[in-house]
Scaffold this motif. Structure first.
Motif, PDB file in Angstrom:
ATOM      1  N   ARG A 178       0.841  -1.210   0.000  1.00 48.30           N
ATOM      2  CA  ARG A 178       0.000   0.000   0.000  1.00 48.30           C
ATOM      3  C   ARG A 178       0.874   1.257   0.000  1.00 48.30           C
ATOM      4  O   ARG A 178       0.497   2.295  -0.551  1.00 48.30           O
ATOM      5  CB  ARG A 178      -0.915  -0.003   1.232  1.00 48.30           C
ATOM      6  CG  ARG A 178      -2.214   0.749   0.999  1.00 48.30           C
ATOM      7  CD  ARG A 178      -3.293   0.273   1.926  1.00 48.30           C
ATOM      8  NE  ARG A 178      -4.563   0.904   1.681  1.00 48.30           N
ATOM      9  CZ  ARG A 178      -5.439   0.529   0.760  1.00 48.30           C
ATOM     10  NH1 ARG A 178      -5.169  -0.473  -0.029  1.00 48.30           N
ATOM     11  NH2 ARG A 178      -6.593   1.156   0.623  1.00 48.30           N
ATOM     12  N   LEU A 179       2.022   1.155   0.650  1.00 47.23           N
ATOM     13  CA  LEU A 179       2.911   2.321   0.737  1.00 47.23           C
ATOM     14  C   LEU A 179       3.876   2.396  -0.452  1.00 47.23           C
ATOM     15  O   LEU A 179       4.694   3.314  -0.522  1.00 47.23           O
ATOM     16  CB  LEU A 179       3.690   2.293   2.060  1.00 47.23           C
ATOM     17  CG  LEU A 179       2.820   2.452   3.321  1.00 47.23           C
ATOM     18  CD1 LEU A 179       3.676   2.348   4.585  1.00 47.23           C
ATOM     19  CD2 LEU A 179       2.067   3.780   3.325  1.00 47.23           C
ATOM     20  N   GLY A 180       3.824   1.422  -1.347  1.00 50.32           N
ATOM     21  CA  GLY A 180       4.639   1.490  -2.566  1.00 50.32           C
ATOM     22  C   GLY A 180       6.000   0.825  -2.470  1.00 50.32           C
ATOM     23  O   GLY A 180       6.880   1.060  -3.306  1.00 50.32           O
ATOM     24  N   MET A 181       6.201  -0.040  -1.483  1.00 54.21           N
ATOM     25  CA  MET A 181       7.496  -0.737  -1.344  1.00 54.21           C
ATOM     26  C   MET A 181       7.524  -1.992  -2.231  1.00 54.21           C
ATOM     27  O   MET A 181       6.515  -2.377  -2.821  1.00 54.21           O
ATOM     28  CB  MET A 181       7.707  -1.179   0.107  1.00 54.21           C
ATOM     29  CG  MET A 181       7.710  -0.054   1.109  1.00 54.21           C
ATOM     30  SD  MET A 181       8.064  -0.757   2.745  1.00 54.21           S
ATOM     31  CE  MET A 181       7.315   0.450   3.798  1.00 54.21           C
ATOM     32  N   ASN A 182       8.686  -2.628  -2.260  1.00 54.65           N
ATOM     33  CA  ASN A 182       8.860  -3.876  -3.021  1.00 54.65           C
ATOM     34  C   ASN A 182       8.900  -5.027  -2.022  1.00 54.65           C
ATOM     35  O   ASN A 182       9.794  -5.085  -1.174  1.00 54.65           O
ATOM     36  CB  ASN A 182      10.161  -3.821  -3.821  1.00 54.65           C
ATOM     37  CG  ASN A 182      10.175  -2.595  -4.704  1.00 54.65           C
ATOM     38  OD1 ASN A 182       9.272  -2.391  -5.502  1.00 54.65           O
ATOM     39  ND2 ASN A 182      11.185  -1.738  -4.529  1.00 54.65           N
ATOM     40  N   PHE A 183       7.929  -5.927  -2.122  1.00 57.32           N
ATOM     41  CA  PHE A 183       7.764  -6.961  -1.100  1.00 57.32           C
ATOM     42  C   PHE A 183       7.918  -8.354  -1.701  1.00 57.32           C
ATOM     43  O   PHE A 183       7.329  -8.655  -2.744  1.00 57.32           O
ATOM     44  CB  PHE A 183       6.382  -6.838  -0.453  1.00 57.32           C
ATOM     45  CG  PHE A 183       6.214  -7.708   0.753  1.00 57.32           C
ATOM     46  CD1 PHE A 183       6.630  -7.260   1.997  1.00 57.32           C
ATOM     47  CD2 PHE A 183       5.675  -8.984   0.660  1.00 57.32           C
ATOM     48  CE1 PHE A 183       6.503  -8.060   3.127  1.00 57.32           C
ATOM     49  CE2 PHE A 183       5.549  -9.793   1.775  1.00 57.32           C
ATOM     50  CZ  PHE A 183       5.960  -9.332   3.012  1.00 57.32           C
ATOM     51  N   THR A 184       8.704  -9.192  -1.026  1.00 63.40           N
ATOM     52  CA  THR A 184       8.901 -10.580  -1.461  1.00 63.40           C
ATOM     53  C   THR A 184       8.576 -11.524  -0.308  1.00 63.40           C
ATOM     54  O   THR A 184       9.007 -11.278   0.824  1.00 63.40           O
ATOM     55  CB  THR A 184      10.371 -10.806  -1.885  1.00 63.40           C
ATOM     56  OG1 THR A 184      10.691  -9.875  -2.921  1.00 63.40           O
ATOM     57  CG2 THR A 184      10.603 -12.222  -2.388  1.00 63.40           C
ATOM     58  N   HIS A 185       7.828 -12.572  -0.605  1.00 64.64           N
ATOM     59  CA  HIS A 185       7.584 -13.614   0.392  1.00 64.64           C
ATOM     60  C   HIS A 185       8.299 -14.880  -0.067  1.00 64.64           C
ATOM     61  O   HIS A 185       8.047 -15.380  -1.176  1.00 64.64           O
ATOM     62  CB  HIS A 185       6.080 -13.883   0.537  1.00 64.64           C
ATOM     63  CG  HIS A 185       5.779 -14.956   1.544  1.00 64.64           C
ATOM     64  ND1 HIS A 185       4.640 -15.733   1.507  1.00 64.64           N
ATOM     65  CD2 HIS A 185       6.475 -15.386   2.627  1.00 64.64           C
ATOM     66  CE1 HIS A 185       4.648 -16.584   2.507  1.00 64.64           C
ATOM     67  NE2 HIS A 185       5.753 -16.397   3.216  1.00 64.64           N
ATOM     68  N   ALA A 186       9.195 -15.395   0.774  1.00 64.67           N
ATOM     69  CA  ALA A 186       9.907 -16.636   0.469  1.00 64.67           C
ATOM     70  C   ALA A 186       9.445 -17.723   1.425  1.00 64.67           C
ATOM     71  O   ALA A 186       9.597 -17.589   2.648  1.00 64.67           O
ATOM     72  CB  ALA A 186      11.410 -16.427   0.597  1.00 64.67           C
ATOM     73  N   ALA A 187       8.879 -18.775   0.866  1.00 64.21           N
ATOM     74  CA  ALA A 187       8.381 -19.878   1.696  1.00 64.21           C
ATOM     75  C   ALA A 187       8.202 -21.119   0.831  1.00 64.21           C
ATOM     76  O   ALA A 187       8.024 -21.007  -0.389  1.00 64.21           O
ATOM     77  CB  ALA A 187       7.031 -19.498   2.316  1.00 64.21           C
ATOM     78  N   PRO A 188       8.200 -22.311   1.465  1.00 61.34           N
ATOM     79  CA  PRO A 188       7.846 -23.509   0.692  1.00 61.34           C
ATOM     80  C   PRO A 188       6.438 -23.318   0.128  1.00 61.34           C
ATOM     81  O   PRO A 188       5.617 -22.636   0.751  1.00 61.34           O
ATOM     82  CB  PRO A 188       7.852 -24.626   1.747  1.00 61.34           C
ATOM     83  CG  PRO A 188       8.507 -24.063   2.956  1.00 61.34           C
ATOM     84  CD  PRO A 188       8.407 -22.587   2.894  1.00 61.34           C
ATOM     85  N   LYS A 189       6.160 -23.918  -1.015  1.00 60.11           N
ATOM     86  CA  LYS A 189       4.879 -23.674  -1.730  1.00 60.11           C
ATOM     87  C   LYS A 189       3.662 -23.806  -0.809  1.00 60.11           C
ATOM     88  O   LYS A 189       2.752 -22.981  -0.835  1.00 60.11           O
ATOM     89  CB  LYS A 189       4.759 -24.616  -2.923  1.00 60.11           C
ATOM     90  CG  LYS A 189       5.689 -24.205  -4.060  1.00 60.11           C
ATOM     91  CD  LYS A 189       5.189 -24.615  -5.422  1.00 60.11           C
ATOM     92  CE  LYS A 189       5.844 -23.841  -6.551  1.00 60.11           C
ATOM     93  NZ  LYS A 189       7.296 -23.682  -6.477  1.00 60.11           N
ATOM     94  N   LYS A 190       3.670 -24.834   0.032  1.00 58.71           N
ATOM     95  CA  LYS A 190       2.501 -25.102   0.883  1.00 58.71           C
ATOM     96  C   LYS A 190       2.241 -23.961   1.888  1.00 58.71           C
ATOM     97  O   LYS A 190       1.127 -23.818   2.399  1.00 58.71           O
ATOM     98  CB  LYS A 190       2.732 -26.423   1.632  1.00 58.71           C
ATOM     99  CG  LYS A 190       1.549 -26.860   2.439  1.00 58.71           C
ATOM    100  CD  LYS A 190       1.718 -28.223   3.036  1.00 58.71           C
ATOM    101  CE  LYS A 190       0.531 -28.495   3.959  1.00 58.71           C
ATOM    102  NZ  LYS A 190       0.639 -29.750   4.664  1.00 58.71           N
ATOM    103  N   TYR A 191       3.276 -23.180   2.197  1.00 55.45           N
ATOM    104  CA  TYR A 191       3.147 -22.157   3.250  1.00 55.45           C
ATOM    105  C   TYR A 191       3.215 -20.735   2.695  1.00 55.45           C
ATOM    106  O   TYR A 191       3.482 -19.789   3.423  1.00 55.45           O
ATOM    107  CB  TYR A 191       4.229 -22.393   4.318  1.00 55.45           C
ATOM    108  CG  TYR A 191       4.082 -23.757   4.962  1.00 55.45           C
ATOM    109  CD1 TYR A 191       3.162 -23.967   5.990  1.00 55.45           C
ATOM    110  CD2 TYR A 191       4.826 -24.853   4.501  1.00 55.45           C
ATOM    111  CE1 TYR A 191       2.993 -25.228   6.552  1.00 55.45           C
ATOM    112  CE2 TYR A 191       4.668 -26.117   5.062  1.00 55.45           C
ATOM    113  CZ  TYR A 191       3.750 -26.293   6.086  1.00 55.45           C
ATOM    114  OH  TYR A 191       3.576 -27.536   6.650  1.00 55.45           O
ATOM    115  N   GLN A 192       2.978 -20.614   1.391  1.00 47.86           N
ATOM    116  CA  GLN A 192       2.985 -19.278   0.785  1.00 47.86           C
ATOM    117  C   GLN A 192       1.637 -18.584   0.993  1.00 47.86           C
ATOM    118  O   GLN A 192       0.628 -19.230   1.267  1.00 47.86           O
ATOM    119  CB  GLN A 192       3.319 -19.396  -0.712  1.00 47.86           C
ATOM    120  CG  GLN A 192       4.759 -19.858  -0.931  1.00 47.86           C
ATOM    121  CD  GLN A 192       5.113 -20.105  -2.381  1.00 47.86           C
ATOM    122  OE1 GLN A 192       4.265 -20.034  -3.269  1.00 47.86           O
ATOM    123  NE2 GLN A 192       6.376 -20.416  -2.624  1.00 47.86           N
ATOM    124  N   ALA A 193       1.660 -17.260   0.832  1.00 44.18           N
ATOM    125  CA  ALA A 193       0.448 -16.457   1.051  1.00 44.18           C
ATOM    126  C   ALA A 193      -0.689 -16.939   0.158  1.00 44.18           C
ATOM    127  O   ALA A 193      -0.474 -17.225  -1.019  1.00 44.18           O
ATOM    128  CB  ALA A 193       0.751 -14.991   0.737  1.00 44.18           C
TER     129      ALA A 193
END
Ligand code: CP
Length: 337
Positions: free
Chosen positions: A176-191
């Motif tokens: 929302r604030l315009g940052m660059n966001f990455t989520h790293a997780a095993p496939k089963k535990y991704q957002a």
């Protein structure tokens, strides 16, 4: 006056969130000079908890006291919260006693139920879906530890680990604030898809970016901030062996993973942490770690939020009006007793 709750950062625009953070910074500056203004003199906060807490409970209570108000701690099981009384009745009754409510509920639906009926501002102190007060505090902490020459919109934030309530909130506020966001997780535990869809919508407006990957080393390559959270929570004990196998050792934030990030990268954790599980002592206690600045910032954040929501609604009677009422009551008492 319009009633404003603080349930989800998605309910607020980028400018409103930046204004809130600016207010928190002003209050923190005053606090550091021992000059916190008592803006909530005489106001009351009810704190309802369905789960234990260290940071949320203490920071709200101390924050309210420092602003001149009063906080009531209502521990899990202490009041009727959807048991022996409807949630709506409880919310309406509590609203008649206090100026603001902060609640930590197991289910987000409970928070929404309280919000529907509360007639004073309601602050979300964590649900199974999100933790908005935590992530406002986290953005403040990032601003304070910004890499030299970088503005907020250029921050690269990488969350390594389970798709927790903190992950959802952090992903949504950062995008929302315009940052660059990455989520790293095993496939089963991704957002889940719904969270990603909301984050993508945020990016369309803010110009930020969001992505998810199962490669933690690639995910931290350009990170200004690496954030992690618990791999399991109360109620997930039966899943511990499976979760441990999925995350360990690849997704643990340890010295090796940090070595793949830029040297200026900071380590963040909302706490409580399982030391030696999602992050090692070596990282948590390193010079790159800002976890205790984060924890301190909960106090400043709660004060800012309370002032933001409550101050505009308070009656601030003149000393003349107070004197009139005092005189009438004293005259009555003298005539009767
Ligand atoms: N980070 C956080 O909300 O901590 P508590 O559970 O101790 O409140």
């Amino acid at each position: 006056m319009e009633l404003k709750h603080f349930i989800d950062t998605q309910d607020f625009s980028k400018q409103e969130l930046l204004d809130l953070i600016e207010l928190i910074r002003m209050i923190k500056k005053a606090d550091k000079q021992g000059a916190t203004p008592r803006l909530l003199e005489g106001a009351s906060l009810a704190m309802l908890f369905e789960e234990p807490s260290t940071r949320t409970r203490i920071s709200f209570e101390v924050g309210m006291a420092e602003l001149g108000g009063h906080a009531l701690y209502l521990k899990p099981g202490e009041i009727h919260l959807g048991v022996r009384e409807s949630l709506g009745d409880t919310a309406q009754v509590i609203s008649r006693y206090v100026d603001v409510i902060m609640a930590r509920t197991l289910k987000h639906e409970t928070m929404e139920g309280l919000a529907k009926y509360a007639t004073v501002p309601l602050i979300n102190g964590l649900t199974d879906y999100n933790h908005p007060t935590q992530v406002v505090c986290d953005v403040l902490t990032m601003i304070e530890h910004a890499p030299a020459g970088k503005k907020l919109e250029d921050f690269n934030v990488t969350f390594v680990g389970d798709a927790t309530n903190v992950l959802s909130s952090l992903m949504l506020i950062c995008t929302r604030l315009g940052m660059n966001f990455t989520h790293a997780a095993p496939k089963k535990y991704q957002a889940p898809k719904q969270w990603m869809d909301w984050a993508h919508e945020n990016c369309k407006v803010s110009g930020g970016t969001v992505r998810v990957t199962d490669d933690p080393i690639e995910a931290v390559k350009n990170a200004d901030f690496i954030y992690t959270d618990l791999w399991w929570w109360v109620g997930q004990e039966a899943e511990i062996p499976e979760r441990q196998a999925a995350f360990m050792p690849r997704y643990q934030v340890n010295k090796d993973l940090m070595s793949h990030a830029p040297a200026h990268c900071k380590f963040m954790h909302c706490l409580p942490a399982s030391r030696g599980v999602e992050a090692t002592d070596e990282v948590m206690d390193s010079a790159q770690s800002v976890i205790f600045d984060q924890a301190e910032n909960r106090l400043h954040t709660e004060k800012g939020l309370l002032v933001w929501l409550v101050y505009p609604r308070l009656h601030r009677p003149s000393s003349e009006l107070k004197a009139v009422h005092k005189g009438q009551i004293e005259n009555f008492l003298e005539s009767k007793f």
